[in-house]
Design an enzyme around this catalytic site. Structure first.
Site, short mmCIF file in Angstrom:
data_model
loop_
_atom_site.label_atom_id
_atom_site.label_comp_id
_atom_site.label_asym_id
_atom_site.label_seq_id
_atom_site.Cartn_x
_atom_site.Cartn_y
_atom_site.Cartn_z
CG ASP A 161 -4.08 -7.85 2.02
OD1 ASP A 161 -4.70 -8.49 2.88
OD2 ASP A 161 -3.26 -6.95 2.30
CD GLU A 207 -0.67 -5.61 5.74
OE1 GLU A 207 -1.27 -5.53 4.66
OE2 GLU A 207 0.17 -6.52 5.99
CG ASP A 237 -7.64 -3.10 6.84
OD1 ASP A 237 -6.97 -3.22 5.78
OD2 ASP A 237 -7.91 -1.99 7.34
CB ILE A 290 -0.97 0.00 1.21
CG1 ILE A 290 -2.02 1.11 1.05
CG2 ILE A 290 -0.23 0.11 2.51
CD1 ILE A 290 -3.17 0.99 2.01
N GLY A 341 -0.04 -5.26 1.07
CA GLY A 341 -1.24 -5.35 0.23
C GLY A 341 -1.07 -6.28 -0.95
#
Length: 272
Positions: free
Chosen positions: A126, A146, A154, A67, A123
């Site tokens: 993810d 994270e 999340d 991210i 990310g």
């Protein structure tokens, strides 16, 4: 028309689409435009009949650095409201929307093959956890980052990764943020195969994608639907669903083409 996007590029060759994270100067850090572009790209793949398989890869030296921190820093201003409750509601809606951008890979009816080289951070985990299959080159490395910036992942890693590699290993990686390489990723069955170079990765993944693209598109879409459904339901529910699916889809032109090709020892041709 292939969409022109800000942070992701789309190319189509035959029945295979290549979705490429395209911020190489930022190591493909996932800014807000990229999150939204990912959803747009996989909606396009889903809705375009001639596309049968998608490959997800990164431009430049890395798959993704995760991210974009500038995006993270701007979230507070984006969600701020005079009412504390509404601020928190706004933040929840932002998180849910980011989750949905990645779920677009699962929602896409076509198989998605992730091809990872270099760094795959935060990310990025993810993102590729949503793919049907994952492959990497020997220079690839991964980290669930994270925890090191003081947050709980999340947008999907903590929900999907334990189902892929087991709860114990997923906990270790999420608690420690330690790096793991392609060889370890294969050992824990996070990736299907490790290729010796980024070039070999692209060639090898494309060969796998071409093999899938040659099969019955209706059947491939059905297989993806059944495996995804079975992951989140009981065996009995899955069996019931596949019986209902085949009652609706089995007697297709694809079935007839495949059977005729099998008898004549020829290559079947399928409608998109």
């Amino acid at each position: 028309m292939i969409p022109t996007l800000e942070a992701v590029s789309i190319s189509v060759d035959g029945h295979i689409a290549t979705i490429r994270l395209n911020r190489p100067d930022k190591l493909n850090a996932m800014n807000l435009a990229m999150w939204h572009d990912i959803r747009t790209a996989f909606r396009y793949v889903d809705e375009t009949p001639e596309i049968r398989v998608a490959i997800l890869e990164g431009e430049g030296k890395a798959f993704t650095a995760g991210i974009d921190l500038q995006m993270m820093m701007g979230v507070g201003a984006q969600v701020r409201d005079e009412c504390d409750g509404r601020t928190r509601e706004n933040l929840r809606r932002v998180i849910l929307d980011l989750q949905d951008t990645l779920t677009s890979l699962e929602r896409c009816r076509k198989p998605v093959l992730a091809a990872v080289h270099g760094a795959c951070v935060g990310g990025g985990i993810d993102l590729i956890s949503c793919a049907d299959m994952r492959y990497c080159s020997s220079d690839a490395w991964f980290t669930i980052k994270e925890i090191d910036i003081g947050m709980v992942a999340d947008v999907g890693t903590l929900q999907r990764l334990p189902r892929l590699i087991g709860e114990g290993m997923a906990r270790e990686l999420a608690y420690t943020a330690r790096k793991f390489d392609g060889a370890e990723a294969k050992e824990m069955r996070f990736v299907n195969r490790v290729f010796e170079s980024p070039e070999a990765l692209r060639e090898g993944v494309r060969e796998i994608a071409a093999s899938i693209a040659a099969k019955s598109p209706l059947s491939v879409r059905g297989v993806k639907e059944m495996i995804s459904y079975a992951r989140d339901h009981s065996v009995a529910d899955g069996l019931n669903y596949v019986a209902t699916w085949n009652a609706a889809m089995l007697m297709s032109a694809d079935l007839q083409a495949a059977m005729m090709a099998g008898m004549s020892k020829s290559t079947p041709t399928f409608k998109d």
